[in-house]
Motif scaffolding. Structure first.
Motif, short mmCIF file in Angstrom:
data_model
loop_
_atom_site.label_atom_id
_atom_site.label_comp_id
_atom_site.label_asym_id
_atom_site.label_seq_id
_atom_site.Cartn_x
_atom_site.Cartn_y
_atom_site.Cartn_z
N GLY A 3 0.77 -1.22 0.00
CA GLY A 3 0.00 0.00 0.00
C GLY A 3 0.80 1.28 0.00
N CYS A 4 0.06 2.37 -0.06
CA CYS A 4 0.67 3.70 -0.11
C CYS A 4 0.85 4.25 1.30
N ALA A 5 1.89 5.04 1.45
CA ALA A 5 2.13 5.69 2.74
C ALA A 5 1.10 6.77 2.96
N MET A 6 0.84 7.06 4.23
CA MET A 6 -0.12 8.10 4.59
C MET A 6 0.54 9.04 5.60
N SER A 61 7.60 9.57 13.86
CA SER A 61 6.78 10.68 14.31
C SER A 61 5.33 10.50 13.88
N VAL A 62 4.43 10.91 14.74
CA VAL A 62 3.01 10.89 14.42
C VAL A 62 2.68 11.97 13.39
N THR A 63 3.43 13.08 13.44
CA THR A 63 3.10 14.22 12.58
C THR A 63 4.10 14.47 11.46
N LEU A 64 5.34 14.05 11.61
CA LEU A 64 6.36 14.39 10.62
C LEU A 64 6.61 13.30 9.58
N ASP A 65 6.38 12.05 9.94
CA ASP A 65 6.69 10.93 9.04
C ASP A 65 5.46 10.42 8.32
N GLU A 66 5.69 9.93 7.10
CA GLU A 66 4.64 9.20 6.40
C GLU A 66 4.62 7.79 6.95
N TRP A 67 3.42 7.27 7.14
CA TRP A 67 3.26 5.95 7.73
C TRP A 67 2.87 4.92 6.68
N LYS A 68 3.49 3.76 6.78
CA LYS A 68 3.16 2.64 5.90
C LYS A 68 1.96 1.90 6.48
N PRO A 69 1.10 1.36 5.61
CA PRO A 69 -0.10 0.65 6.10
C PRO A 69 0.19 -0.42 7.16
N PRO A 70 1.28 -1.21 7.07
CA PRO A 70 1.52 -2.20 8.13
C PRO A 70 1.72 -1.57 9.51
N TRP A 71 2.30 -0.35 9.55
CA TRP A 71 2.49 0.34 10.84
C TRP A 71 1.14 0.73 11.43
N VAL A 72 0.24 1.21 10.57
CA VAL A 72 -1.10 1.57 11.02
C VAL A 72 -1.81 0.33 11.55
N ASP A 73 -1.67 -0.77 10.85
CA ASP A 73 -2.28 -2.03 11.29
C ASP A 73 -1.77 -2.44 12.67
N THR A 74 -0.48 -2.27 12.91
CA THR A 74 0.10 -2.66 14.19
C THR A 74 -0.48 -1.83 15.33
N VAL A 75 -0.57 -0.51 15.18
CA VAL A 75 -1.14 0.30 16.26
C VAL A 75 -2.64 0.11 16.36
N ARG A 76 -3.30 -0.19 15.25
CA ARG A 76 -4.74 -0.43 15.27
C ARG A 76 -5.07 -1.71 16.07
N GLN A 77 -4.17 -2.65 16.05
CA GLN A 77 -4.39 -3.92 16.76
C GLN A 77 -4.21 -3.78 18.26
N GLY A 78 -3.95 -2.58 18.73
CA GLY A 78 -3.93 -2.33 20.16
C GLY A 78 -2.64 -2.68 20.85
N GLY A 79 -1.52 -2.43 20.18
CA GLY A 79 -0.25 -2.70 20.81
C GLY A 79 -0.08 -1.97 22.13
N HIS A 80 -0.59 -0.76 22.21
CA HIS A 80 -0.48 0.04 23.42
C HIS A 80 -1.20 -0.64 24.58
N ALA A 81 -2.42 -1.08 24.36
CA ALA A 81 -3.19 -1.72 25.42
C ALA A 81 -2.52 -3.01 25.89
N ARG A 82 -1.96 -3.76 24.95
CA ARG A 82 -1.26 -5.01 25.31
C ARG A 82 0.03 -4.72 26.07
N ALA A 83 0.72 -3.63 25.70
CA ALA A 83 1.99 -3.31 26.35
C ALA A 83 1.80 -2.90 27.80
N GLN A 84 0.66 -2.34 28.13
CA GLN A 84 0.39 -1.90 29.49
C GLN A 84 0.28 -3.13 30.37
#
Length: 84
Positions: A3-6, A61-84
């Motif tokens: 996919g395309c970066a966002m 960076s959340v604001t400076l970098d373009e994000w690849k779709p796999p990175w979005v998928d990783t945070v969407r899957q709740g890595g933060h909640a699992r890490a806590q």
């Protein structure tokens, strides 16, 4: 790598309550992320993550970098909640 970066992660992911605090120190409104771990982190903790090495954590960076779709998928899957 799929996919395309966002321009950063989608806003709805950033607005989830568990993503509004640094996964490591609980600072408000983190603007960095470990894209392979799927967690949002503050600027101070992003420096610590960078020192760990890219084989452990990949900081973007959340604001400076373009994000690849796999990175979005990783945070969407709740890595933060699992890490806590």
């Amino acid at each position: 790598e799929g996919g395309c970066a966002m321009p950063g992660p989608p806003r709805e992911i950033l607005q989830l309550p568990h993503n509004r605090r640094c996964a490591d120190c609980a600072a408000r409104e983190p603007r960095w992320a470990s894209v392979n771990l799927g967690v949002f982190i503050c600027e101070v903790c992003s420096g610590i993550h960078r020192n760990l090495g890219t084989h452990i954590t990949q900081v973007r960076s959340v604001t400076l970098d373009e994000w690849k779709p796999p990175w979005v998928d990783t945070v969407r899957q709740g890595g933060h909640a699992r890490a806590q």
